[in-house]
Design an enzyme around this catalytic site. Structure first.
Site, PDB file in Angstrom:
ATOM      1  N   GLY A  16     -58.937  58.253  95.476  1.00  0.00           N
ATOM      2  CA  GLY A  16     -58.341  58.615  94.351  1.00  0.00           C
ATOM      3  C   GLY A  16     -58.108  57.475  93.367  1.00  0.00           C
ATOM      4  O   GLY A  16     -58.918  56.520  93.305  1.00  0.00           O
ATOM      5  N   HIS A  19     -61.720  56.796  88.402  1.00  0.00           N
ATOM      6  CA  HIS A  19     -62.372  56.008  87.191  1.00  0.00           C
ATOM      7  C   HIS A  19     -63.817  56.565  86.790  1.00  0.00           C
ATOM      8  O   HIS A  19     -64.234  57.259  87.762  1.00  0.00           O
ATOM      9  CB  HIS A  19     -62.253  54.474  87.464  1.00  0.00           C
ATOM     10  CG  HIS A  19     -62.890  53.864  88.738  1.00  0.00           C
ATOM     11  ND1 HIS A  19     -64.195  53.960  89.064  1.00  0.00           N
ATOM     12  CD2 HIS A  19     -62.328  53.450  90.098  1.00  0.00           C
ATOM     13  CE1 HIS A  19     -64.467  53.363  90.306  1.00  0.00           C
ATOM     14  NE2 HIS A  19     -63.157  52.976  90.890  1.00  0.00           N
ATOM     15  N   GLY A  21     -66.540  55.168  87.703  1.00  0.00           N
ATOM     16  CA  GLY A  21     -67.457  55.057  88.967  1.00  0.00           C
ATOM     17  C   GLY A  21     -67.473  56.352  89.737  1.00  0.00           C
ATOM     18  O   GLY A  21     -68.326  56.747  90.122  1.00  0.00           O
ATOM     19  N   HIS A  22     -66.245  56.834  89.890  1.00  0.00           N
ATOM     20  CA  HIS A  22     -66.089  58.049  91.015  1.00  0.00           C
ATOM     21  C   HIS A  22     -66.510  58.965  90.280  1.00  0.00           C
ATOM     22  O   HIS A  22     -67.417  59.807  90.734  1.00  0.00           O
ATOM     23  CB  HIS A  22     -64.580  58.247  91.224  1.00  0.00           C
ATOM     24  CG  HIS A  22     -63.791  57.110  91.805  1.00  0.00           C
ATOM     25  ND1 HIS A  22     -62.803  56.340  91.372  1.00  0.00           N
ATOM     26  CD2 HIS A  22     -63.869  56.789  93.441  1.00  0.00           C
ATOM     27  CE1 HIS A  22     -62.405  55.736  92.358  1.00  0.00           C
ATOM     28  NE2 HIS A  22     -62.739  55.827  93.399  1.00  0.00           N
ATOM     29  N   GLY A 132     -71.075  55.065  96.841  1.00  0.00           N
ATOM     30  CA  GLY A 132     -71.425  54.285  95.630  1.00  0.00           C
ATOM     31  C   GLY A 132     -71.836  53.011  96.382  1.00  0.00           C
ATOM     32  O   GLY A 132     -71.434  52.550  97.187  1.00  0.00           O
ATOM     33  N   LYS A 134     -71.540  50.195  94.825  1.00  0.00           N
ATOM     34  CA  LYS A 134     -70.494  48.984  94.862  1.00  0.00           C
ATOM     35  C   LYS A 134     -70.105  48.915  96.286  1.00  0.00           C
ATOM     36  O   LYS A 134     -69.771  47.524  96.370  1.00  0.00           O
ATOM     37  CB  LYS A 134     -69.253  49.836  94.318  1.00  0.00           C
ATOM     38  CG  LYS A 134     -68.110  49.190  94.386  1.00  0.00           C
ATOM     39  CD  LYS A 134     -67.666  48.136  93.291  1.00  0.00           C
ATOM     40  CE  LYS A 134     -66.402  47.547  93.425  1.00  0.00           C
ATOM     41  NZ  LYS A 134     -65.488  47.777  94.613  1.00  0.00           N
ATOM     42  N   ASP A 135     -69.794  49.706  97.209  1.00  0.00           N
ATOM     43  CA  ASP A 135     -69.589  49.252  98.549  1.00  0.00           C
ATOM     44  C   ASP A 135     -70.780  49.294  99.463  1.00  0.00           C
ATOM     45  O   ASP A 135     -71.104  50.355 100.274  1.00  0.00           O
ATOM     46  CB  ASP A 135     -68.597  50.203  99.261  1.00  0.00           C
ATOM     47  CG  ASP A 135     -67.293  50.246  98.341  1.00  0.00           C
ATOM     48  OD1 ASP A 135     -66.350  49.430  98.297  1.00  0.00           O
ATOM     49  OD2 ASP A 135     -67.151  51.152  97.119  1.00  0.00           O
ATOM     50  N   SER A 171     -60.717  51.004  91.645  1.00  0.00           N
ATOM     51  CA  SER A 171     -59.335  51.273  91.347  1.00  0.00           C
ATOM     52  C   SER A 171     -58.375  50.007  91.422  1.00  0.00           C
ATOM     53  O   SER A 171     -57.226  49.931  91.005  1.00  0.00           O
ATOM     54  CB  SER A 171     -58.862  52.182  92.564  1.00  0.00           C
ATOM     55  OG  SER A 171     -59.746  53.423  92.648  1.00  0.00           O
TER      56      SER A 171
HETATM   57  P1  AMP Z   1     -63.110  54.553  97.059  1.00  0.00           P
HETATM   58  O1  AMP Z   1     -61.974  55.529  96.124  1.00  0.00           O
HETATM   59  O2  AMP Z   1     -62.776  53.217  96.430  1.00  0.00           O
HETATM   60  O3  AMP Z   1     -62.876  54.616  98.398  1.00  0.00           O
HETATM   61  O4  AMP Z   1     -64.495  54.947  96.146  1.00  0.00           O
HETATM   62  C1  AMP Z   1     -64.851  56.322  96.449  1.00  0.00           C
HETATM   63  C2  AMP Z   1     -66.549  56.405  96.239  1.00  0.00           C
HETATM   64  O5  AMP Z   1     -66.752  55.949  95.068  1.00  0.00           O
HETATM   65  C3  AMP Z   1     -67.065  55.167  97.299  1.00  0.00           C
HETATM   66  O6  AMP Z   1     -68.494  55.936  97.661  1.00  0.00           O
HETATM   67  C4  AMP Z   1     -67.362  53.995  96.307  1.00  0.00           C
HETATM   68  O7  AMP Z   1     -68.441  53.219  96.704  1.00  0.00           O
HETATM   69  C5  AMP Z   1     -67.671  54.681  94.952  1.00  0.00           C
HETATM   70  N1  AMP Z   1     -67.259  53.726  93.926  1.00  0.00           N
HETATM   71  C6  AMP Z   1     -66.153  53.140  93.931  1.00  0.00           C
HETATM   72  N2  AMP Z   1     -66.240  52.266  92.668  1.00  0.00           N
HETATM   73  C7  AMP Z   1     -67.345  52.379  92.052  1.00  0.00           C
HETATM   74  C8  AMP Z   1     -68.262  52.006  91.141  1.00  0.00           C
HETATM   75  N3  AMP Z   1     -67.865  51.333  90.350  1.00  0.00           N
HETATM   76  N4  AMP Z   1     -69.385  52.521  90.754  1.00  0.00           N
HETATM   77  C9  AMP Z   1     -70.051  53.490  91.481  1.00  0.00           C
HETATM   78  N5  AMP Z   1     -69.541  53.803  92.691  1.00  0.00           N
HETATM   79  C10 AMP Z   1     -68.242  53.379  92.788  1.00  0.00           C
END
Ligand code: AMP
Length: 270
Positions: A16, A19, A21-22, A132, A134-135, A171
């Site tokens: 959650g 942004h 990216g999500h 993503g 990103k991770d 986030s």
């Molecule tokens: P999170 O909410 O941080 O667990 O991220 C959820 C998904 O969004 C994960 O697969 C992350 O790798 C992806 N994600 C987070 N930030 C970015 C970003 N800047 N660009 C692309 N994917 C992202």
């Protein structure tokens, strides 16, 4: 059964506080499938004892509005009690690729990630799940888990979305005070400097790590947690030059905020 009745289901697991990216992942899931769903769950088991689980930013109302606008068919936002009811005692542990980098820096993190993603897959039963780049290590862990446990889902990886100054969207960026925010692009600058050196022909991992370290050292607010040049497939740290794809990863603390970023280097046509 579902495939015959309903076509493909694209799924995006998130914590959650959404942004751009999500939303890139979400747009892919919506565009490439007959239906798309998103989970929003700040997963306690992937946070260490002294990490930011309680402080992690949350804004369900805004997330729901963004997802509705993006055309998502359902949102699954379970409580901790639903995901980890009393008596819960089963965990998924991916061994090798979980162990270095984030895994070494955040013990237990990937056990929490693999467990929650496995449970989400069982509940949602997606045809495709979107993650993503990103991770980067998370991607490697999930791919390994899906392959090793023969999970019937296709994993799709989406490139990192960045701010105009290069900072990877996250986030956690809301934690940054203005002076810290101004310092944060140093991660991408360090990765980019190493990429330039690679494009000039440098293949020695020591030299690439040195370049990244030198750029990070120009920013007094940046405290390096780790800095790595690893084999992009196995994630094992490199000690000799290679023509195989190289994953550069960084974890850097700026003030109290811990940021990560990465780039993959590969020869043209590689
Ligand atoms: P999170 O909410 O941080 O667990 O991220 C959820 C998904 O969004 C994960 O697969 C992350 O790798 C992806 N994600 C987070 N930030 C970015 C970003 N800047 N660009 C692309 N994917 C992202």
């Amino acid at each position: 059964m579902r495939t015959a009745l309903m076509g493909t289901l694209g799924f995006v697991p998130t914590m959650g506080f959404l942004h751009e990216g999500h939303l890139d992942l979400v747009r892919r899931a919506v565009g490439e499938n007959d239906q798309a769903g998103v989970s929003i769950f700040v997963n306690p088991t992937q946070f260490g004892k002294n990490e930011d689980f309680a402080a992690y930013p949350r804004n369900l109302e805004n997330d729901l509005a963004l997802l509705e606008k993006a055309g998502v068919g359902f949102v699954f936002a379970p409580s901790v009690e639903v995901m980890y009811p009393t008596g819960f005692q089963t965990y998924v542990e991916v061994m090798g690729v979980s162990q270095g980098l984030e895994g070494a820096s955040r013990p237990g993190h990937f056990r929490g990630v693999a467990t929650v993603v496995a449970k989400l897959f069982n509940l949602v039963r997606p045809s495709r799940a979107y993650f993503g780049q990103k991770d980067a290590q998370q991607v490697a862990v999930i791919r390994r888990m899906v392959s090793d446990l023969a999970m019937p889902v296709t994993i799709i990886i989406v490139p990192t979305v960045r701010e105009p100054d290069g900072l990877a969207k996250s986030s956690r960026n809301v934690y940054l005070a203005p002076t810290e925010r101004a310092a944060a692009p140093v991660l991408y600058q360090a990765l980019s400097a190493a990429r330039r050196r690679y494009e000039e022909g440098e293949r020695h991992p020591d030299a690439l790590r040195t370049v990244m370290g030198a750029v990070l050292a120009t920013e007094p607010r940046a405290e390096v947690v780790y800095l790595s040049a690893a084999d992009a497939e196995t994630l094992s740290e490199l000690s000799t030059p290679t023509e195989r794809p190289i994953l550069l990863t960084l974890a850097v603390r700026i003030g109290r905020t811990r940021l990560i970023d990465n780039l993959t280097l590969e020869t043209a046509g590689g």
